[in-house]
Design an enzyme around this catalytic site. Structure first.
Site, PDB file in Angstrom:
ATOM      1  N   HIS A   1       0.804  -1.220   0.000  1.00  0.00           N
ATOM      2  CA  HIS A   1       0.000   0.000   0.000  1.00  0.00           C
ATOM      3  C   HIS A   1       0.838   1.272   0.000  1.00  0.00           C
ATOM      4  O   HIS A   1       0.349   2.326  -0.412  1.00  0.00           O
ATOM      5  CB  HIS A   1      -0.947   0.014   1.211  1.00  0.00           C
ATOM      6  CG  HIS A   1      -2.233  -0.706   0.961  1.00  0.00           C
ATOM      7  ND1 HIS A   1      -2.359  -2.059   1.111  1.00  0.00           N
ATOM      8  CD2 HIS A   1      -3.438  -0.260   0.518  1.00  0.00           C
ATOM      9  CE1 HIS A   1      -3.599  -2.418   0.809  1.00  0.00           C
ATOM     10  NE2 HIS A   1      -4.274  -1.358   0.432  1.00  0.00           N
ATOM     11  N   GLY A   2       2.064   1.214   0.449  1.00  0.00           N
ATOM     12  CA  GLY A   2       2.840   2.443   0.429  1.00  0.00           C
ATOM     13  C   GLY A   2       4.211   2.282   1.028  1.00  0.00           C
ATOM     14  O   GLY A   2       4.468   1.382   1.841  1.00  0.00           O
TER      15      GLY A   2
END
Length: 420
Positions: free
Chosen positions: A267-268
């Protein structure tokens, strides 16, 4: 992307050949695709870690993040692995492969469509006026979710998360995280609806990506209903190959921990996302070990409160700019600091956006489908007449009209998942 498509086309052809080198080609392809993802998405994060760990001062130029790189990279890898497993036929036409990878409705934010689910549709999809109309309807609903709910709720959420911790009231913090909980749902599920709708207009049937996740009664169930295509990807290509739940509870917990660590990283490139992934990994492991049995004995309403509470806490890590901000935000809403219980900002936002929040909560549940089913049982022909079609058209036109008015009067606000 052109380079990625061309190279992966060569990889897939070699993997499809039933010989001793297919495994080697698969490994090369995974290294290539993960390498691209790491270079574009995680290089600066890794450099920051090294600088912090060994006290260096390396500096890298800004590397722009290609839109949707996490999504189309996962699609490519699922295709290559399916070809290797003989779960999908190799695509010998490079233009058809390019269409699968770069198909714009779902390219940027998903859903992550596995090749074996749409491979036949690339050449043999069905078009019809009815299907096109269903696509338009789905697109309008998605647009309404994004513009009417997500963007308006985002104003309240941004105000809470961008304020100084010392200026945040307890109730203001809860209101902010509630609005972000609803904002990210309407933002992401809205995009998924628009992608599915556009796909139908072009004759494709993409898989569903959301199934009313906030009505869940456990964390495990929540993740079966939220971002379904990503959950299926990690299940099929990470969790099950690691052994899934086939080798005892201890190894199942290990596999879940690995999956959720990777989910957070996907996700990041930040510690907040890693913490968020591990947070869910720990909760799901606890549910497997003992909490699941306890939850099962509780009344439904308590199970739902449990789910909503932990999900809202999780979104604080997801939304915060640092672990420290997340920790301080949680301390405020728990009343640990000496912040005010409420302030004028909280009262103003409740006055201005209270009705919108109530509607957003209501529509995030399955109340509308249940009402439609109930009405159909009472009268099977209730919606199958001219009046029903007319009311339905007025409803959709109203959503479109309101969304357009709001868009005209607002600044550009990209989808939250564009960052991934």
């Amino acid at each position: 992307m052109i380079i990625s498509i061309s190279v992966n086309y060569v990889f897939s052809i070699n993997i499809s050949r039933n010989n001793k080198t297919k495994r080697m080609w698969l490994i090369f392809s995974l290294i290539f695709n993960l390498g691209i993802l790491i270079v574009f998405k995680y290089t600066n994060f890794l450099v920051r870690i090294i600088n912090s760990a060994v006290n260096t001062n390396w500096h890298l130029p800004y590397i722009p993040l290609p839109l949707g790189i996490s999504f189309f990279t996962f699609q490519i890898m699922s295709y290559l692995i399916d070809v290797y497993r003989n779960d999908a036929e190799v695509q010998k036409n490079i233009f058809d492969l390019a269409l699968y990878i770069s198909l714009f409705p779902k390219l940027i934010v998903g859903p992550i469509v596995q090749y074996r689910r749409v491979g036949k549709q690339i050449r043999n999809r069905k078009h019809s006026l009815n299907k096109f109309a269903l696509g338009v309807e789905r697109f309008i609903i998605g647009l309404g979710k994004k513009v009417i709910f997500s963007e308006q709720l985002g104003i309240v959420a941004d105000a809470a998360f961008n304020s100084q911790i010392s200026d945040l009231s307890v109730m203001g913090g809860w209101l902010g995280v509630l609005c972000y909980t609803l904002q990210i749902y309407y933002d992401f599920s809205g995009y998924s609806d628009m992608a599915i709708g556009l796909g139908k207009m072009f004759g494709f049937d993409f898989p569903e990506n959301f199934n009313y996740p906030y009505i869940s009664q456990s964390i495990s169930e929540f993740w079966r209903r939220w971002h379904i295509s990503l959950g299926n990807w990690f299940r099929d290509y990470v969790y099950i190959p690691l052994g899934g739940n086939r080798s005892g509870l201890k190894k199942q917990c290990r596999n879940l921990f690995i999956v959720w660590l990777l989910t957070g990283i996907w996700h990041g490139a930040d510690w907040t996302f890693i913490a968020w992934g591990l947070y869910y990994g720990v909760l799901i492991i606890f549910e497997k070990l003992f909490m699941g049995r306890w939850l099962h004995k509780l009344p439904e309403v308590f199970r739902h409160v449990y789910l909503v509470f932990w999900v809202m806490i999780g979104w604080i890590f997801f939304r915060s700019e640092s672990i420290i901000q997340a920790k301080n935000f949680i301390k405020v809403i728990m009343g640990i600091n000496d912040n005010l219980l409420y302030d004028n900002s909280f009262l103003t936002y409740i006055d201005n956006s209270g009705y919108l929040i109530i509607l957003a909560i209501l529509f995030s549940t399955n109340v509308i489908p249940k009402m439609k089913d109930l009405m159909k049982r009472k009268n099977k022909n209730l919606f199958e007449n001219n009046l029903g079609y007319c009311l339905h058209s007025v409803f959709l036109s109203s959503i479109l009209f309101i969304a357009v008015i709001l868009l005209v009067n607002s600044t550009y606000k990209p989808f939250l998942y564009f960052n991934f």
